[in-house]
Each structure stands twice: as C-alpha cells, then as structure tokens.
Design a protein around this motif. Structure first.
Motif, mmCIF file in Angstrom:
data_model
loop_
_atom_site.group_PDB
_atom_site.id
_atom_site.type_symbol
_atom_site.label_atom_id
_atom_site.label_comp_id
_atom_site.label_asym_id
_atom_site.label_seq_id
_atom_site.Cartn_x
_atom_site.Cartn_y
_atom_site.Cartn_z
ATOM 1 N N ASN A 1 0.818 -1.428 0.270
ATOM 2 C CA ASN A 1 -0.037 -0.153 -0.006
ATOM 3 C C ASN A 1 0.666 1.421 -0.006
ATOM 4 O O ASN A 1 0.538 2.040 -0.343
ATOM 5 N N VAL A 2 2.108 1.314 0.655
ATOM 6 C CA VAL A 2 2.933 2.583 0.845
ATOM 7 C C VAL A 2 3.360 2.856 -1.020
ATOM 8 O O VAL A 2 3.469 3.817 -1.253
ATOM 9 N N VAL A 3 3.635 1.020 -1.382
ATOM 10 C CA VAL A 3 4.070 1.492 -2.667
ATOM 11 C C VAL A 3 2.761 1.935 -3.908
ATOM 12 O O VAL A 3 2.896 3.473 -4.653
ATOM 13 N N LYS A 4 1.794 2.003 -3.248
ATOM 14 C CA LYS A 4 0.432 2.538 -4.458
ATOM 15 C C LYS A 4 0.318 3.538 -3.889
ATOM 16 O O LYS A 4 0.519 4.546 -4.829
ATOM 17 N N GLU A 5 0.937 4.421 -2.598
ATOM 18 C CA GLU A 5 1.070 5.653 -2.490
ATOM 19 C C GLU A 5 1.828 6.627 -2.689
ATOM 20 O O GLU A 5 1.692 7.579 -3.362
ATOM 21 N N LEU A 6 3.193 6.077 -2.865
ATOM 22 C CA LEU A 6 3.882 6.742 -3.633
ATOM 23 C C LEU A 6 3.724 6.487 -5.337
ATOM 24 O O LEU A 6 3.740 8.062 -5.333
ATOM 25 N N LEU A 7 3.148 5.780 -6.126
ATOM 26 C CA LEU A 7 2.785 5.749 -7.283
ATOM 27 C C LEU A 7 2.215 7.137 -7.537
ATOM 28 O O LEU A 7 2.041 7.634 -8.222
ATOM 29 N N ASN A 8 1.080 7.095 -6.454
ATOM 30 C CA ASN A 8 0.209 8.234 -6.236
ATOM 31 C C ASN A 8 1.140 9.533 -6.419
ATOM 32 O O ASN A 8 0.233 10.533 -7.346
ATOM 33 N N LYS A 9 1.924 9.773 -6.028
ATOM 34 C CA LYS A 9 2.454 11.035 -5.289
ATOM 35 C C LYS A 9 3.182 10.984 -6.755
ATOM 36 O O LYS A 9 3.853 12.433 -7.289
ATOM 37 N N GLY A 10 3.206 10.544 -7.486
ATOM 38 C CA GLY A 10 3.504 10.802 -8.739
ATOM 39 C C GLY A 10 4.741 9.916 -8.747
ATOM 40 O O GLY A 10 5.924 10.737 -9.664
ATOM 41 N N ILE A 11 6.033 9.413 -8.048
ATOM 42 C CA ILE A 11 7.497 9.154 -7.625
ATOM 43 C C ILE A 11 7.581 7.729 -8.881
ATOM 44 O O ILE A 11 6.381 7.269 -8.390
ATOM 45 N N GLN A 12 7.985 8.184 -9.228
ATOM 46 C CA GLN A 12 8.721 6.817 -10.894
ATOM 47 C C GLN A 12 8.903 5.036 -9.802
ATOM 48 O O GLN A 12 9.748 5.504 -8.779
ATOM 49 N N GLN A 13 8.391 4.177 -10.316
ATOM 50 C CA GLN A 13 9.179 3.513 -9.641
ATOM 51 C C GLN A 13 10.268 2.516 -9.635
ATOM 52 O O GLN A 13 11.073 2.164 -8.134
ATOM 53 N N ASP A 14 11.505 3.589 -10.607
ATOM 54 C CA ASP A 14 12.698 3.242 -10.267
ATOM 55 C C ASP A 14 13.128 3.618 -8.888
ATOM 56 O O ASP A 14 14.222 3.590 -7.703
ATOM 57 N N SER A 15 12.948 5.209 -8.304
ATOM 58 C CA SER A 15 12.963 5.416 -7.291
ATOM 59 C C SER A 15 12.101 5.098 -6.054
ATOM 60 O O SER A 15 12.932 5.403 -5.188
ATOM 61 N N ILE A 16 11.569 4.175 -6.262
ATOM 62 C CA ILE A 16 10.494 3.293 -5.276
ATOM 63 C C ILE A 16 11.920 2.257 -4.872
ATOM 64 O O ILE A 16 11.730 2.073 -4.046
ATOM 65 N N ASP A 17 12.358 1.697 -5.961
ATOM 66 C CA ASP A 17 12.628 0.725 -6.236
ATOM 67 C C ASP A 17 13.861 1.465 -5.600
ATOM 68 O O ASP A 17 14.578 0.480 -3.981
ATOM 69 N N LYS A 18 14.560 1.694 -5.874
ATOM 70 C CA LYS A 18 15.865 2.392 -4.551
ATOM 71 C C LYS A 18 15.339 2.869 -3.059
ATOM 72 O O LYS A 18 16.623 2.087 -2.292
ATOM 73 N N LEU A 19 14.546 3.336 -2.811
ATOM 74 C CA LEU A 19 13.657 3.697 -1.335
ATOM 75 C C LEU A 19 13.344 2.317 -0.765
ATOM 76 O O LEU A 19 14.247 2.417 0.234
ATOM 77 N N PHE A 20 13.258 1.639 -1.321
ATOM 78 C CA PHE A 20 13.602 0.107 -1.033
ATOM 79 C C PHE A 20 14.720 -0.632 -0.526
ATOM 80 O O PHE A 20 14.857 -1.584 -0.139
ATOM 81 N N SER A 21 15.461 -0.285 -1.309
ATOM 82 C CA SER A 21 17.096 -1.042 -0.995
ATOM 83 C C SER A 21 17.417 -0.389 0.319
ATOM 84 O O SER A 21 18.201 -1.232 0.599
ATOM 85 N N ILE A 22 16.737 0.585 0.208
ATOM 86 C CA ILE A 22 17.607 1.526 1.889
ATOM 87 C C ILE A 22 16.842 0.219 2.991
ATOM 88 O O ILE A 22 18.040 0.045 4.102
ATOM 89 N N PHE A 23 16.379 -0.152 3.106
ATOM 90 C CA PHE A 23 14.874 -0.751 3.600
ATOM 91 C C PHE A 23 15.290 -2.495 3.988
ATOM 92 O O PHE A 23 14.366 -2.898 4.169
ATOM 93 N N ASP A 24 16.338 -2.256 2.779
ATOM 94 C CA ASP A 24 17.133 -4.054 2.975
ATOM 95 C C ASP A 24 15.815 -4.841 2.061
ATOM 96 O O ASP A 24 16.347 -6.284 2.947
ATOM 97 N N PHE A 25 14.965 -4.786 1.151
ATOM 98 C CA PHE A 25 14.559 -5.639 0.579
ATOM 99 C C PHE A 25 14.703 -6.158 -0.569
ATOM 100 O O PHE A 25 14.474 -6.292 -1.759
ATOM 101 N N GLY A 26 16.688 -5.705 -1.012
ATOM 102 C CA GLY A 26 17.139 -5.829 -2.406
ATOM 103 C C GLY A 26 16.627 -4.575 -3.738
ATOM 104 O O GLY A 26 15.480 -3.344 -2.813
ATOM 105 N N GLU A 27 16.397 -5.021 -3.961
ATOM 106 C CA GLU A 27 15.313 -4.450 -5.471
ATOM 107 C C GLU A 27 14.094 -4.658 -5.751
ATOM 108 O O GLU A 27 13.714 -4.620 -7.430
ATOM 109 N N PRO A 28 13.475 -5.240 -5.491
ATOM 110 C CA PRO A 28 12.036 -5.927 -5.817
ATOM 111 C C PRO A 28 11.479 -5.285 -6.456
ATOM 112 O O PRO A 28 11.741 -4.189 -6.627
ATOM 113 N N GLU A 29 10.798 -5.624 -7.462
ATOM 114 C CA GLU A 29 9.425 -5.222 -8.072
ATOM 115 C C GLU A 29 8.011 -5.236 -7.001
ATOM 116 O O GLU A 29 7.769 -5.902 -6.019
ATOM 117 N N SER A 30 7.246 -3.817 -7.349
ATOM 118 C CA SER A 30 6.392 -3.632 -6.388
ATOM 119 C C SER A 30 5.393 -5.033 -6.311
ATOM 120 O O SER A 30 5.164 -5.554 -4.649
#
Lengths: 468, 468
Positions: B218-247
């Motif tokens: 749901n966080v991913v959905k919200e970020l996409l809704n705010k106009g944030i690109q998928q690659d930014s989201i992937d990078k963001l997730f890498s910080i939180f140690d989830f590798g670089e998964p697809e949402s």
C-alpha cells in the motif's frame, strides 16, 4: 512585514515569574483544601448553552462567550431568519455551546449528572478559568481563574465552620491579615419580614451592602426607589444605631455602628421573626464553634453584608484584606437548592471562592511573595565547548538525581552572554568547568550573589546546593 | 421535570479519582521539567483568529472552534452577505476569536510578542487544554491537555540531548518502559535529493511512516499516486534492505530491516548528499552524547519516522510504550523558523509534547498508578453529636497542623452511613470519639483495612498517621 501579534483584549499571557507566583497561590490553597478532605474535579471549558443560559440573569446571558457551531452552521437557517438581523435570536440558532461563566453552575450540573456515582456529602474543589464578555478594565479580565470549594448534601453548620477554618488557614499560610465578615440571609429575610415587606429582602440587602460605597443618604434614595416606605427605612436605620432620623438629616458616609451593637439591636428587632431568629441562632453556633479553634483572622458579624448572588439562602461570608484598599478576596455562602435548576431538588450546599487575581495583587502590594519558589534553576553549568559539555552532562545527571534543578548553557557562547543568562534567570550558582577542572575532577563554583568562587568536588557541590 | 443535563460531545468531566491520577502524571512531568530548568508560561484560551488561521492547513482551519463576537455582531453585516449563506465566509465576519488548537502556535506568538523581555535561549513549558472540532471517537476528544517543553533561540544539539533525557526521566519516574525513536528531516530530505525528487521529501516521509499500519504494497501504491517513479521506489526499498524488488512481489506487512542495517544503508546512500550527511552527523552526535548518560529507555534510529507536522526541519522524536498497542505517547522535533510566521525569522527551536491522555491509558493498562496519592484523606472523625463534634474539631486542628489530611463527618448520622462514606472515599483510618474517649482524652482508632481497633492519645495518633 508582519505586525507584532497580540492577544484578545481582557485576556493575559502569564510569564514564568507570574506563573511561579500564581502557582504559589494555587498550591497553597490546594494544600489546605486537601487538609480538609476536599477533592478536585474538572469540568469542560465549553458547556451546552442550555446549561448556562438563564442562570446568571439577563445581564449574565449577554456576557456569555458563545461558540459558533462547526461545519455549515447556516444550512438550517432560513433566509427570513437571516434577514431579521437579530443578533441575540440568531446566536442560539448558530451556537450550541458557550464558555463557562463560573464554576458553580457547571458544578451543579456535574452533581446532577453524576448523582449516582457521588458519595454525599460531596466535598469538591475546582480551580479553572472562567470567561465573561465584560468590558475589560483595571483588574477585570475576560478570562480569569476561580478557586472554589463546596460541600453539597449536608445541612450541618459544621461545614460553615470548616470553610471558615479553611479561609483562615489559607490566608495565614499566605501571610495576609484578613477580616472574615459573616452574615446570614435568614437575618436579612427576618428584617424584611419585620418591616412588613418580606418580598423586598434582597432589595434591602443589596442597598444596605452599598453603605460603605455610596453613603447613607444614597442608600435611602435607593430604598425609596424600590418602593420601600419611609417608616420602614426609619426602622431599618434604628437597627444600625442611628435612632430613627428622617432621611434628610442623615449625614452622608457616616460610619455604621459597631457590629456588636447592631447585633444586639437585631436580636431584639427579630425576636418575633422565626426565620430571623434561625439566622441569629446559626450565626451564634458558628461563633461558638470557631471561638476555640485558634483562628488567627478576625471574624466579624456584618449585618450590611448581602452578596449579590440570589441563590444564597443562609450564611454568607466575605473576606477583606486588612489595611489594604481592595475588594473582597474570598466569599461564599450557603445555598439550599442550587441543583434544583437541573432537576435534583433539596440538595443543600455551602461553598467559598478565592479570588486568585486579587490575592496576587495583595501579595504584590505587601511584598509577601516568597523569595525562593523551589521551581527555578539552582545552578547553571557554563559551556566551554565540546569536551567540557560532555563532562558536564555526566555531572548534571548526578545533580538532578539528587533533586536539584540544574541547567547547562546549550551553546559555547561568550562567557558574558552565559553569565547574563544566569543573572536574568536569577540562578544563584554557576559552575565553571574547564580543562583543569576536568583533569582534577573538580568544579569551580561561583556564588552569583557574593561573587565568591570556590573549588569543590561533585559530592560537596550536591551537599551545598541541598542546604541552600 | 427537567431532563438530566449533559456536556458537549467530545468533552469530559474529570472525577476526583481521575483528577488524582491526571495530577500524578502532570506533577511528575512538571518536576522533571523543573529539574532541567524549564519555566512555565500560560497563554489565554482564546487567541485572535488572525493568529490561528492558516497555521494548521486548510483542514486545521475547519477544526478551529470560533467564538461569536459579543453584542450586536450582525450590525455591520450587509443583508447581501447574509443572503449568500456561506458559513465559512460569514464566520470570519462575525467571529474574531478562536480557541487555541495547540500550544505551539500560541507559544510562537508569545515569543514574538515578548521578544524584548525574554532571555534567550528560552526554555519554557506549558500545560493547558487545547480544543479541536474533530469528530469525537475513542481516545479522541474535542478538549484535551497538551504538555509541551520547548527551547527556542539555540541551534545546539545539546537541547535535543537534554530533551531525550527529559523523556527518559519522565517515563522512568512513571514506571513506563518505552522506546525513543529518532530520525532527522535532513535525512529524509537527503533521500529525496538522492532519488532526484527533492520536492517530494515530505510525501516520501509520510508514506514510509505508514509501513507499520498499511504494509509495503500500500505504501508503494501511495508513492506511485504521488507521482514517484518505480525506479525511485526500488531505490528507496533498497535502503530498507529489501533488495530491489518489483513492487508486485513485495509481501504485505513484511517487517522492515533492523534499524542498524537501514542506518548503514543510509550512510552509503547519502554519501553524496550534503543535507543528508548533516542529518546523519546530527544523529551521530545525539547518539554519542546520550550513550553515557545512564538512559534507561531504548533509543532507536527509525528511518521510517516522519511526523506529520510540516514545520519540522531537523531531529524528529517519537516515543512508544513497549509491549502495549497504543499510538505514540510523546513526540517532537526541531523547527528552524516557527516564529517567522509572526515576523521574527531565524529563531530555531526544538520541543517535545507529552500526550497526557494516552499516558493515562497506558498507566491504567499496566496498573502502575500509585496506590497512595498523598492528597486524599487519611482519617475520618465519626460524628456522634454536638459535644463530640466540638471536641473533635480541636483534635482536627492539631492533626492538620501536623500536615495530615483529615475530616469530620458533618452530620451526626447513623454510624453505618458514616462508615460507608469512609469506605467510598478510601479513607484508611476512622476515629471514634464518644463520651468515654472525651473523659479519658483518648481516641479509638479503627484501621479500615484490617478492621482492628486501638485506643491512643493524640500524639500517638499523629505519629502513627505520619508513618503510614
């Protein structure tokens, strides 16, 4: 550029020093209330307007602050209603809530609403702000605190006796010399009865109450205006030891007779009035009970004491500071049916209310606020930089664990600025800890009053600050 | 017959027992504030609407309680204006004042208004109710207290360190085990900068903040809704140690990585961001300073902590009770320019706010309210009649002089009723004084817990009550 912001007229901010002093007053009163078994309650700032309206007279209704309904408050108002442009009428349509005007009506509402959970007699106190849309003037504010103590559910005069002891204990603790003036609404009712005008009891009381302020001849005028006959006025005056003069010969501002003479006159005057004699008996019992209790304040019978509020039915009390020109600083009385307005009849109560703002003014005038509040900072650690501040933080932890209020200046600013901070905050001691002190594990302590400096270790410092 | 009165929805009365418990919380917090050199101020309940409007966003403006102007408030309103029937527009024409929404904006107003009298850095605390026209629901009220401590006029991180110590001291004193979560808005700004979307800093923060509540997808959905690109989201997730998964492959409600791993990821991720590195440095310093200060609470870096308020610019803090499902019980942060809105720019501040209502709920849940409040009555004198009550009054004077809270039942009612009163008020001792006791000058004392009775003199009684 924005203009400097302000607050609504008649309201106040309280600075740290004002808060220390106000808390000194509130805490002193609270401590006494606890000694006498009173328990605190709080009620919401907003009450339903249906609770407040009609309880303070027509004038009081106008002084209520009304809170605008939330949302689309105009949606249910017709265009016709709006076109009438009647402010008072519309206000009850667009506003359901108001700010409390005093603590007495909310307390009555509380008692009725919670009657099944309350143990009677219920001894409660309450210290909260109230709001009145009065014209602001010197010492009259639109937001001010009231400090009320009431006992409901007991007819016993012991409650009056205990409240008088509370008044004495509070003002003794505050170092304010006071006179506690006592009267009884039943005596005033008896007077009116004996004058053959029993329905004029309150008019007479309110007029007599003004003797000090407006003088005898103006009181006469007011009584005549209220439709009271000259012969009644003459009889009334005989109680106050002026013989039976015609009003035109009465000297304006002549002092009333000593209270014991008036009291003796009243015993005779009321000898045929059942209610009047009851009032005298009640006063006698209070007098008898309080006389052996080591009460320091002067207690005085005052037949001219009326108090404006029309819900009082028995003893009334008013407290004046001796030798200071200021209105009453505490007052109260017995009411037989305050909760009746909310559907719970026959619950008698008696209460007093301390005027925190006036007490503040008295203490300021006679310079009796304590020099040491106990809440302000005792020692400031000067900040000389990163190594020093880290060292100081460890010492601060120890000092605070010993219950001593202590600070470190957050920035390594110039010494002068840091010393000014200590001066402005009236911090009595300053700790100077540089390289040497860290190496020696000592503290250089500066006494800000004497200017003396002395080296010591942390244990010595804590010991010294705990004694001072 | 009148119906039982009530109070406005979302508001509360506080009974004596609730007040004792609330005061225990407030007094504990106050004592700690004093230990750290904070001084109390109070501001009026009503502020000018010009002070409040526009400070809490559009939604906040709607939640302000507006106070209707006094007198003929419609007199200056034209019929045309009225006919528009626009509630919001009309409200600012018929209402100049509003109830305060929080303590922060009034504090900023106070600082600007009194800037010439204030010694900076100004360490103030404030404990007063605030009002919000929110939809009332469980644990959300329209009137509630805030307990705020702020330091303004100093950029030093020592202030953050001291506030963290205050939080630890308060919850240690209250016996509540907590975790203090810390983040820094500069770190969040750095992340947004590194993702190439610096203006989305707050959007990212607010979305990440919800991981616990709504889960990763749901966080991913919200970020996409705010106009944030998928690659930014992937990078963001890498910080939180989830590798670089697809949402789409992310498991809902998967726990975030341990905070030290996220922290290490961030050091690397932010290595080229000036603001991000500043945030990391600030956190490091706080960590370094607090590590040696005997702090009992767990301190934890939490990169997902955002806090909604948009005036924060540096350190942000949130406190959670361990092992209890409840929202944060304290929070705060640094703001660089709060007084700027009132025309005094460049005054940095940092503050924390304790949530008294939630702390109350926690203490109730873990049953950690003290059994003895220190304010309730210790002994009740039973009233057997006129001679007995007079005798008791003298004894009561002595007992109260010794600082012991004591009462006499005001009426000579049946013993059972008087004993019930003692039971209901949790009074631990009852004094029974009849003819014999008066003759012997003794007191029969009943221990209400054990039921034991014992005769003693007044000195022995005072001694016993002072020990218990």
């Amino acid at each position: 550029m924005t203009s400097i912001p302000s607050i609504p007229k008649g309201t106040r901010d309280f600075s740290p020093i004002e808060m220390e002093r106000r808390n000194y007053i509130f805490d002193t009163i609270k401590k006494v209330f606890h000694l006498y078994g009173f328990m605190q309650i709080e009620t919401p700032a907003m009450e339903n307007l249906s609770t407040l309206l009609g309880k303070y007279g027509e004038e009081g209704d106008k002084l209520l602050f009304k809170v605008l309904n939330s949302g689309d408050y105009l949606s249910k108002i017709t265009t016709e209603e709006l076109q009438q442009k009647e402010s008072t009428k519309l206000s009850t349509r667009i506003s359901e809530k108001g700010l409390r005007y005093d603590l007495t009506v909310p307390f009555a509402r509380y008692v009725v609403q919670n009657r099944n959970d309350i143990t009677f007699p219920f001894k409660r106190y309450q210290m909260q702000p109230v709001w009145r849309a009065d014209r602001p003037q010197k010492s009259r504010y639109r937001e001010f605190y009231q400090c009320d103590a009431d006992v409901v559910g007991s007819n016993s005069l012991l409650n009056e006796v205990e409240l008088i002891k509370i008044i004495d204990a509070v003002f003794t603790a505050l170092n304010i010399s006071v006179t506690i003036k006592i009267n009884n609404r039943k005596i005033l009712a008896g007077i009116a009865e004996e004058l053959g005008i029993p329905d004029k009891s309150l008019d007479i009381a309110i007029a007599i109450d003004k003797i000090d302020k407006i003088g005898w001849d103006n009181v006469v005028k007011e009584l005549l205006n209220k439709g009271i006959q000259q012969d009644s006025i003459d009889k009334l005056f005989s109680i106050f030891d002026f013989g039976e003069p015609e009003s035109k010969t009465i000297v304006s501002h002549a002092p009333p007779a000593p209270s014991d003479i008036v009291y003796n006159n009243l015993i005779e005057f009321l000898s045929n009035s059942v209610i009047g004699k009851t009032g005298i008996d009640e006063y006698n019992k209070i007098q008898e009970y309080t006389s052996n209790l080591n009460i320091k304040s002067r207690i005085e019978f005052d037949a001219s004491l009326a108090r404006g509020l029309n819900y009082y039915t028995g003893t009334i009390i008013e407290v004046k500071a001796n030798n200071i020109e200021i209105g009453s600083i505490c007052g109260g009385g017995r009411y037989d049916d305050l909760t009746g307005i909310f559907g719970l009849p026959n619950v008698s109560g008696v209460g007093i209310s301390f005027g925190a703002d006036r007490i503040y003014d008295v203490l300021k005038t006679i310079d009796k606020f304590p020099k040491e509040s106990g809440v302000s900072t005792k020692i400031l650690f000067i900040n000389f930089g990163k190594q020093e501040e880290k060292h100081c933080l460890t010492l601060l932890t120890k000092i605070r664990q010993a219950g001593i209020n202590a600070e470190i200046f957050p920035d390594a600013d110039k010494l002068k600025k840091q010393m000014n901070y200590a001066n402005n905050k009236n911090i009595p001691f300053v700790a100077l800890i540089g390289e040497n002190e860290i190496a020696e594990n000592t503290i250089t302590l500066k006494d800000m009053n004497s200017g003396e400096q002395k080296k010591m270790n942390i244990e010595e410092l804590i010991c010294l600050l705990n004694v001072k």
